[in-house]
Design an enzyme around this catalytic site. Structure first.
Site, mmCIF file in Angstrom:
data_model
loop_
_atom_site.group_PDB
_atom_site.id
_atom_site.type_symbol
_atom_site.label_atom_id
_atom_site.label_comp_id
_atom_site.label_asym_id
_atom_site.label_seq_id
_atom_site.Cartn_x
_atom_site.Cartn_y
_atom_site.Cartn_z
ATOM 1 N N HIS A 208 0.847 -1.195 0.000
ATOM 2 C CA HIS A 208 0.000 0.000 0.000
ATOM 3 C C HIS A 208 0.881 1.243 0.000
ATOM 4 C CE1 HIS A 208 -4.302 -1.327 1.104
ATOM 5 N NE2 HIS A 208 -3.710 -2.232 0.351
ATOM 6 N N TYR B 19 -9.507 6.062 6.326
ATOM 7 C CA TYR B 19 -9.825 6.402 7.715
ATOM 8 C C TYR B 19 -10.766 7.608 7.662
ATOM 9 C CZ TYR B 19 -5.715 3.725 9.359
ATOM 10 O OH TYR B 19 -4.798 2.739 9.645
ATOM 11 N N PRO C 181 -6.063 0.496 18.043
ATOM 12 C CA PRO C 181 -5.607 0.008 16.730
ATOM 13 C C PRO C 181 -5.582 1.064 15.616
ATOM 14 C CG PRO C 181 -7.782 -0.842 17.244
ATOM 15 C CD PRO C 181 -7.302 -0.140 18.462
HETATM 16 P P1 FAS Z 1 -0.984 -11.767 21.580
HETATM 17 O O1 FAS Z 1 -2.063 -11.373 22.538
HETATM 18 O O2 FAS Z 1 -1.252 -11.793 20.121
HETATM 19 O O3 FAS Z 1 -0.471 -13.245 21.958
HETATM 20 C C1 FAS Z 1 -0.327 -13.644 23.298
HETATM 21 C C2 FAS Z 1 -0.488 -15.154 23.344
HETATM 22 O O4 FAS Z 1 -0.249 -15.583 24.669
HETATM 23 C C3 FAS Z 1 -1.893 -15.597 22.971
HETATM 24 O O5 FAS Z 1 -1.847 -16.608 21.997
HETATM 25 C C4 FAS Z 1 -2.461 -16.115 24.282
HETATM 26 O O6 FAS Z 1 -3.337 -17.208 24.098
HETATM 27 C C5 FAS Z 1 -1.220 -16.540 25.017
HETATM 28 N N1 FAS Z 1 -1.377 -16.535 26.462
HETATM 29 C C6 FAS Z 1 -2.038 -15.636 27.220
HETATM 30 N N2 FAS Z 1 -1.953 -15.988 28.525
HETATM 31 C C7 FAS Z 1 -1.203 -17.123 28.579
HETATM 32 C C8 FAS Z 1 -0.765 -17.963 29.631
HETATM 33 N N3 FAS Z 1 -1.093 -17.712 30.888
HETATM 34 N N4 FAS Z 1 -0.028 -19.054 29.324
HETATM 35 C C9 FAS Z 1 0.316 -19.313 28.031
HETATM 36 N N5 FAS Z 1 -0.074 -18.562 26.980
HETATM 37 C C10 FAS Z 1 -0.830 -17.484 27.271
HETATM 38 N N6 FAS Z 1 -3.441 -4.434 16.298
HETATM 39 C C11 FAS Z 1 -3.415 -3.744 15.156
HETATM 40 O O7 FAS Z 1 -2.347 -3.239 14.794
HETATM 41 N N7 FAS Z 1 -4.555 -3.598 14.394
HETATM 42 C C12 FAS Z 1 -5.760 -4.173 14.762
HETATM 43 O O8 FAS Z 1 -6.752 -4.022 14.075
HETATM 44 C C13 FAS Z 1 -5.818 -4.920 15.940
HETATM 45 N N8 FAS Z 1 -6.981 -5.545 16.324
HETATM 46 C C14 FAS Z 1 -7.009 -6.252 17.492
HETATM 47 C C15 FAS Z 1 -8.185 -6.920 17.921
HETATM 48 C C16 FAS Z 1 -8.218 -7.622 19.133
HETATM 49 C C17 FAS Z 1 -9.483 -8.321 19.580
HETATM 50 C C18 FAS Z 1 -7.056 -7.672 19.945
HETATM 51 C C19 FAS Z 1 -7.077 -8.386 21.285
HETATM 52 C C20 FAS Z 1 -5.878 -7.050 19.526
HETATM 53 C C21 FAS Z 1 -5.841 -6.340 18.287
HETATM 54 N N9 FAS Z 1 -4.671 -5.715 17.833
HETATM 55 C C22 FAS Z 1 -4.616 -5.013 16.690
HETATM 56 C C23 FAS Z 1 -3.467 -5.799 18.568
HETATM 57 C C24 FAS Z 1 -2.840 -7.142 18.279
HETATM 58 O O9 FAS Z 1 -2.576 -7.255 16.929
HETATM 59 C C25 FAS Z 1 -1.643 -7.265 19.172
HETATM 60 O O10 FAS Z 1 -0.867 -6.091 19.151
HETATM 61 C C26 FAS Z 1 -0.776 -8.442 18.831
HETATM 62 O O11 FAS Z 1 -1.561 -9.599 18.829
HETATM 63 C C27 FAS Z 1 0.340 -8.503 19.870
HETATM 64 O O12 FAS Z 1 0.987 -9.702 19.740
HETATM 65 P P2 FAS Z 1 1.544 -10.466 21.043
HETATM 66 O O13 FAS Z 1 2.286 -9.512 21.872
HETATM 67 O O14 FAS Z 1 2.208 -11.685 20.524
HETATM 68 O O15 FAS Z 1 0.253 -10.827 21.912
HETATM 69 C C1 PHB Z 2 -6.764 -3.966 9.784
HETATM 70 O O1 PHB Z 2 -6.732 -4.182 8.553
HETATM 71 O O2 PHB Z 2 -7.155 -4.835 10.603
HETATM 72 C C2 PHB Z 2 -6.305 -2.640 10.317
HETATM 73 C C3 PHB Z 2 -5.626 -1.784 9.477
HETATM 74 C C4 PHB Z 2 -5.209 -0.553 9.972
HETATM 75 C C5 PHB Z 2 -5.486 -0.215 11.283
HETATM 76 C C6 PHB Z 2 -6.160 -1.101 12.130
HETATM 77 C C7 PHB Z 2 -6.572 -2.327 11.637
HETATM 78 O O3 PHB Z 2 -5.098 1.003 11.755
#
Ligand code: FAS
Ligand code: PHB
Length: 400
Positions: free
Chosen positions: A78, A206, A297
């Site tokens: 992009h 956006y 996000p």
């Molecule tokens: P994660 O949360 O991805 O991974 C942590 C892992 O640890 C999980 O698999 C969990 O099951 C595991 N875990 C937790 N507790 C544990 C325990 N006690 N024992 C063992 N394992 C355990 N970011 C964006 O940039 N754009 C978005 O649109 C966006 N949407 C999101 C929507 C949601 C619902 C959420 C929750 C987050 C979103 N995020 C978004 C942010 C997301 O992308 C995170 O920044 C990203 O997953 C971070 O990665 P990790 O730090 O690996 O954490």
């Molecule tokens: C997405 O594609 O999930 C997305 C992209 C840009 C953002 C947040 C989420 O800022």
């Protein structure tokens, strides 16, 4: 009654999200023994939709690890984003502004690829690891205790990595005296959908609208990803497909443009919060990704921050094994310094684009909205402001 199974590894990684899986690959490439402990099932891990935009630095790190082949095939380059307000849509051209692009490639695809590459390499990953407990990280015998299908396991290691996200156990294992946390919540949330329909835009849109924020993203040329600002206490059950599309049509609509609709295959509501822990290190425990910080996000920084942390942490772990402990000693300060820059950008993007329906005073509500329009007019018309946004959205360097 036999005691726990006694095992040993080099690095115990708690969490198999993007942070944990990517760190595992950094260690694997250097031949450092590790075990990843994941609380959920493989299916649950692969079912999470979440983020969608990768910074250039994230792409470059994955390429350096030989993990970018799927990304090169399915990722979409992009060249900027659109900012929309008051019926006007303005493009910010990143290559023209800062000479960089971003890549749209869903977190779900990234996690699937990282996991598949681990399984191809025979990495040591334990799913459904229950009751994980961090042990002895301030002493001479750090380790993790957990339960798997064999029963209790004591895993001795050199270092424990908390990559277990915001709700994980690792950050919570720090004594309250050792850590302060800073947090703010927002009076809105994001309702996100996946729809089987060709995206109606080339770059992400956006949009600030009086009814609320909306965004048009995507996952491929056949799958659109769209978001709506909703109240923080909304239930997804109150949002029929028709109601979602109506709101998207209203908030994203501009003259001469049509938003194509299609079957919605996933919908969920994500709360918005900013959160930072005061330290990402405690003895032989190091935190990475959402375990240490959360951003709204809007700036597409959550996933990218997780990768930036493990890029620093992975190199620091390898340096220590080679006899140089300075990287690990500096990790928390370095990672948090970058994170606070990311926090302010994510907060700025969020506040610029979301409407405060919670503001009871109509005059104050109107003032805030018109200030946001003024801010967007400035940003879209000022070269310096566009360059600043582009520089931060495309990603700050992992190391200052
Ligand atoms: P994660 O949360 O991805 O991974 C942590 C892992 O640890 C999980 O698999 C969990 O099951 C595991 N875990 C937790 N507790 C544990 C325990 N006690 N024992 C063992 N394992 C355990 N970011 C964006 O940039 N754009 C978005 O649109 C966006 N949407 C999101 C929507 C949601 C619902 C959420 C929750 C987050 C979103 N995020 C978004 C942010 C997301 O992308 C995170 O920044 C990203 O997953 C971070 O990665 P990790 O730090 O690996 O954490
Ligand atoms: C997405 O594609 O999930 C997305 C992209 C840009 C953002 C947040 C989420 O800022």
């Amino acid at each position: 009654m036999s005691g726990p199974v006694q095992e040993t590894t080099g690095v115990a990684i708690v969490g198999a999200g993007p942070a944990g899986l990517t760190l595992g690959h950094i260690l694997a490439q250097a031949g450092v023994p590790f075990r990843i402990l994941e609380a959920t099932t493989r299916e649950h891990l692969l079912g999470r939709v979440r983020a969608g935009v990768l910074e250039q630095g994230t792409v470059d790190l994955l390429a350096s690890l030989g993990l970018d082949d799927d990304l090169r095939r399915r990722g979409l380059t992009h060249h900027g984003i659109y900012l929309q307000y008051e019926g006007e849509r303005h493009h910010l051209d990143f290559p023209e502004l800062v000479g960089r692009t971003v890549t749209v490639y869903g977190q779900q695809a990234l996690v699937a690829h990282l996991l598949a590459e681990h399984e191809r390499a025979g990495s040591d990953i334990v799913f459904e690891a229950a009751d994980v407990q961090v042990r002895g990280v301030t002493g001479s015998s750090p380790g993790v205790r957990y339960r798997d299908d064999r029963g209790e396991v004591e895993l001795a290691c050199d270092v424990v990595i908390g990559a277990d996200g915001y709700h994980g156990v690792c950050r919570r294992s720090l004594p309250p005296s050792e850590q302060v946390t800073w947090e703010r919540t927002y009076p809105y949330a994001w309702l996100g959908i996946l729809a089987e329909v060709e995206p109606s835009t080339d770059d992400l849109v956006y949009a600030l609208h009086r009814e609320g924020f909306a965004m048009h993203s995507m996952r491929s040329r056949q799958v659109s990803r769209l978001y709506l600002q909703v109240a923080p206490d909304e239930s997804i059950d109150d949002w029929s497909d028709a109601r979602i599309w109506d709101a998207l049509q209203t908030r994203l609509g501009v003259d001469g443009w049509t938003l194509a609709e299609g079957p919605i295959t996933e919908k969920s509501i994500t709360p918005m919060r900013s959160f930072v822990a005061s330290t990402l290190a405690h003895g032989r425990l190091f935190l990475a990704g959402d375990a240490g910080h959360i951003v709204p996000p809007t700036g597409a920084k959550g996933l990218n921050s997780a990768i930036a942390d493990v890029a620093l942490l992975g190199q620091a772990l390898l340096d220590e094994r080679a006899g140089d402990p300075t990287g690990l000693a500096r990790y928390s300060d370095q990672a948090l310094s970058r994170q606070w820059k990311v926090q302010q950008f994510s907060q700025w993007m969020t506040e610029m684009l979301h409407v405060h329906h919670d503001e009871p005073d109509a005059s104050a509500r109107g003032f805030r909205y018109r200030s946001q329009v003024g801010q967007l007019e400035y940003v879209t018309r000022s070269l310096a402001a566009r360059q600043s946004l582009a520089e931060q959205y495309a990603g700050l360097p992992f190391r200052e």
